[in-house]
Design a protein around this motif. Structure first.
Motif, PDB file in Angstrom:
ATOM      1  N   UNK A  64       0.853  -1.191   0.000  1.00  0.00           N
ATOM      2  CA  UNK A  64       0.000   0.000   0.000  1.00  0.00           C
ATOM      3  C   UNK A  64       0.889   1.241   0.000  1.00  0.00           C
ATOM      4  N   UNK A  65       1.024   1.894  -1.163  1.00  0.00           N
ATOM      5  CA  UNK A  65       1.900   3.074  -1.241  1.00  0.00           C
ATOM      6  C   UNK A  65       1.380   4.230  -0.392  1.00  0.00           C
ATOM      7  N   UNK A  66       2.251   4.762   0.420  1.00  0.00           N
ATOM      8  CA  UNK A  66       1.938   5.935   1.225  1.00  0.00           C
ATOM      9  C   UNK A  66       3.238   6.443   1.836  1.00  0.00           C
ATOM     10  N   UNK A  67       3.384   7.747   1.913  1.00  0.00           N
ATOM     11  CA  UNK A  67       4.594   8.342   2.486  1.00  0.00           C
ATOM     12  C   UNK A  67       4.753   8.015   3.971  1.00  0.00           C
ATOM     13  N   UNK A  68       3.644   7.766   4.675  1.00  0.00           N
ATOM     14  CA  UNK A  68       3.734   7.466   6.103  1.00  0.00           C
ATOM     15  C   UNK A  68       3.619   5.973   6.410  1.00  0.00           C
ATOM     16  N   UNK A  69       3.779   5.118   5.395  1.00  0.00           N
ATOM     17  CA  UNK A  69       3.713   3.668   5.575  1.00  0.00           C
ATOM     18  C   UNK A  69       5.136   3.101   5.567  1.00  0.00           C
ATOM     19  N   UNK A  70       5.699   2.917   6.747  1.00  0.00           N
ATOM     20  CA  UNK A  70       7.070   2.401   6.854  1.00  0.00           C
ATOM     21  C   UNK A  70       7.224   1.014   6.253  1.00  0.00           C
ATOM     22  N   UNK A  71       6.178   0.186   6.329  1.00  0.00           N
ATOM     23  CA  UNK A  71       6.254  -1.152   5.741  1.00  0.00           C
ATOM     24  C   UNK A  71       6.463  -1.059   4.232  1.00  0.00           C
ATOM     25  N   UNK A  72       5.793  -0.102   3.598  1.00  0.00           N
ATOM     26  CA  UNK A  72       5.940   0.086   2.144  1.00  0.00           C
ATOM     27  C   UNK A  72       7.262   0.771   1.806  1.00  0.00           C
ATOM     28  N   UNK A  73       7.627   1.768   2.589  1.00  0.00           N
ATOM     29  CA  UNK A  73       8.841   2.538   2.314  1.00  0.00           C
ATOM     30  C   UNK A  73      10.125   1.743   2.574  1.00  0.00           C
ATOM     31  N   UNK A  74      10.095   0.849   3.556  1.00  0.00           N
ATOM     32  CA  UNK A  74      11.299   0.107   3.967  1.00  0.00           C
ATOM     33  C   UNK A  74      10.987  -1.361   4.253  1.00  0.00           C
ATOM     34  N   UNK A  75      10.467  -2.129   3.292  1.00  0.00           N
ATOM     35  CA  UNK A  75      10.091  -3.520   3.574  1.00  0.00           C
ATOM     36  C   UNK A  75      11.277  -4.388   4.005  1.00  0.00           C
ATOM     37  N   UNK A  76      12.470  -3.997   3.611  1.00  0.00           N
ATOM     38  CA  UNK A  76      13.656  -4.776   3.988  1.00  0.00           C
ATOM     39  C   UNK A  76      13.953  -4.711   5.484  1.00  0.00           C
ATOM     40  N   UNK A  77      13.314  -3.807   6.209  1.00  0.00           N
ATOM     41  CA  UNK A  77      13.556  -3.651   7.645  1.00  0.00           C
ATOM     42  C   UNK A  77      12.584  -4.423   8.524  1.00  0.00           C
ATOM     43  N   UNK A  78      11.583  -5.094   7.929  1.00  0.00           N
ATOM     44  CA  UNK A  78      10.532  -5.693   8.747  1.00  0.00           C
ATOM     45  C   UNK A  78      10.380  -7.185   8.496  1.00  0.00           C
ATOM     46  N   UNK A  79      10.094  -7.899   9.584  1.00  0.00           N
ATOM     47  CA  UNK A  79       9.855  -9.346   9.565  1.00  0.00           C
ATOM     48  C   UNK A  79       8.642  -9.631  10.442  1.00  0.00           C
ATOM     49  N   UNK A  80       7.872 -10.657  10.080  1.00  0.00           N
ATOM     50  CA  UNK A  80       6.705 -11.039  10.871  1.00  0.00           C
ATOM     51  C   UNK A  80       7.046 -12.252  11.730  1.00  0.00           C
ATOM     52  N   UNK A  81       6.625 -12.198  12.988  1.00  0.00           N
ATOM     53  CA  UNK A  81       6.818 -13.299  13.933  1.00  0.00           C
ATOM     54  C   UNK A  81       5.479 -13.672  14.561  1.00  0.00           C
ATOM     55  N   UNK A  82       5.361 -14.924  14.957  1.00  0.00           N
ATOM     56  CA  UNK A  82       4.213 -15.378  15.738  1.00  0.00           C
ATOM     57  C   UNK A  82       4.701 -15.580  17.168  1.00  0.00           C
ATOM     58  N   UNK A  83       3.926 -15.054  18.125  1.00  0.00           N
ATOM     59  CA  UNK A  83       4.386 -15.124  19.521  1.00  0.00           C
ATOM     60  C   UNK A  83       3.481 -15.950  20.424  1.00  0.00           C
ATOM     61  N   UNK A  84       2.359 -16.424  19.895  1.00  0.00           N
ATOM     62  CA  UNK A  84       1.477 -17.221  20.734  1.00  0.00           C
ATOM     63  C   UNK A  84       0.165 -17.514  20.041  1.00  0.00           C
ATOM     64  N   UNK A  85      -0.733 -18.098  20.811  1.00  0.00           N
ATOM     65  CA  UNK A  85      -2.055 -18.465  20.307  1.00  0.00           C
ATOM     66  C   UNK A  85      -3.110 -18.009  21.297  1.00  0.00           C
ATOM     67  N   UNK A  86      -4.284 -17.697  20.771  1.00  0.00           N
ATOM     68  CA  UNK A  86      -5.420 -17.334  21.602  1.00  0.00           C
ATOM     69  C   UNK A  86      -6.328 -18.547  21.733  1.00  0.00           C
ATOM     70  N   UNK A  87      -6.554 -18.971  22.955  1.00  0.00           N
ATOM     71  CA  UNK A  87      -7.451 -20.095  23.219  1.00  0.00           C
ATOM     72  C   UNK A  87      -8.852 -19.536  23.412  1.00  0.00           C
ATOM     73  N   UNK A  88      -9.695 -19.680  22.386  1.00  0.00           N
ATOM     74  CA  UNK A  88     -11.028 -19.076  22.447  1.00  0.00           C
ATOM     75  C   UNK A  88     -11.998 -19.827  23.358  1.00  0.00           C
ATOM     76  N   UNK A  89     -11.609 -20.994  23.843  1.00  0.00           N
ATOM     77  CA  UNK A  89     -12.468 -21.729  24.783  1.00  0.00           C
ATOM     78  C   UNK A  89     -12.340 -21.182  26.198  1.00  0.00           C
ATOM     79  N   UNK A  90     -11.153 -20.721  26.560  1.00  0.00           N
ATOM     80  CA  UNK A  90     -10.947 -20.208  27.922  1.00  0.00           C
ATOM     81  C   UNK A  90     -10.595 -18.721  27.949  1.00  0.00           C
TER      82      UNK A  90
END
Length: 79
Positions: A33-59
């Motif tokens: 998504x092009x935008x001057x204030x979108x750091x993900x678009x402006x600098x994608x080489x600087x960002x990585x996605x991680x998973x840190x846990x799970x949500x247990x919807x039963x409890x």
């Protein structure tokens, strides 16, 4: 699912998604998504996605992993 900013050396505020595929799709949309204030678009080489846990919807609890799990780097999501 927080993203990690390798330039800052810090994790961003986590976001919640139903699963990894939904998180990757949403991040890919944001990276492309092009935008001057979108750091993900402006600098994608600087960002990585991680998973840190799970949500247990039963409890109603978030169960954290022992360590963040790498999912994808933003550079690979650029179209």
């Amino acid at each position: 699912f927080p993203s990690h900013d390798t330039c800052m050396g810090a994790f961003m505020v986590p976001m919640f998604f139903q699963n990894r595929a939904a998180a990757v799709r949403s991040l890919g949309d944001a990276v492309n998504r092009p935008s001057q204030d979108n750091n993900l678009h402006q600098h994608p080489e600087h960002f990585q996605l991680y998973e840190i846990g799970e949500f247990d919807d039963e409890v109603g609890l978030v169960v954290s992993f022992d360590a963040p799990e790498f999912v994808v780097d933003c550079q690979s999501l650029v179209r």
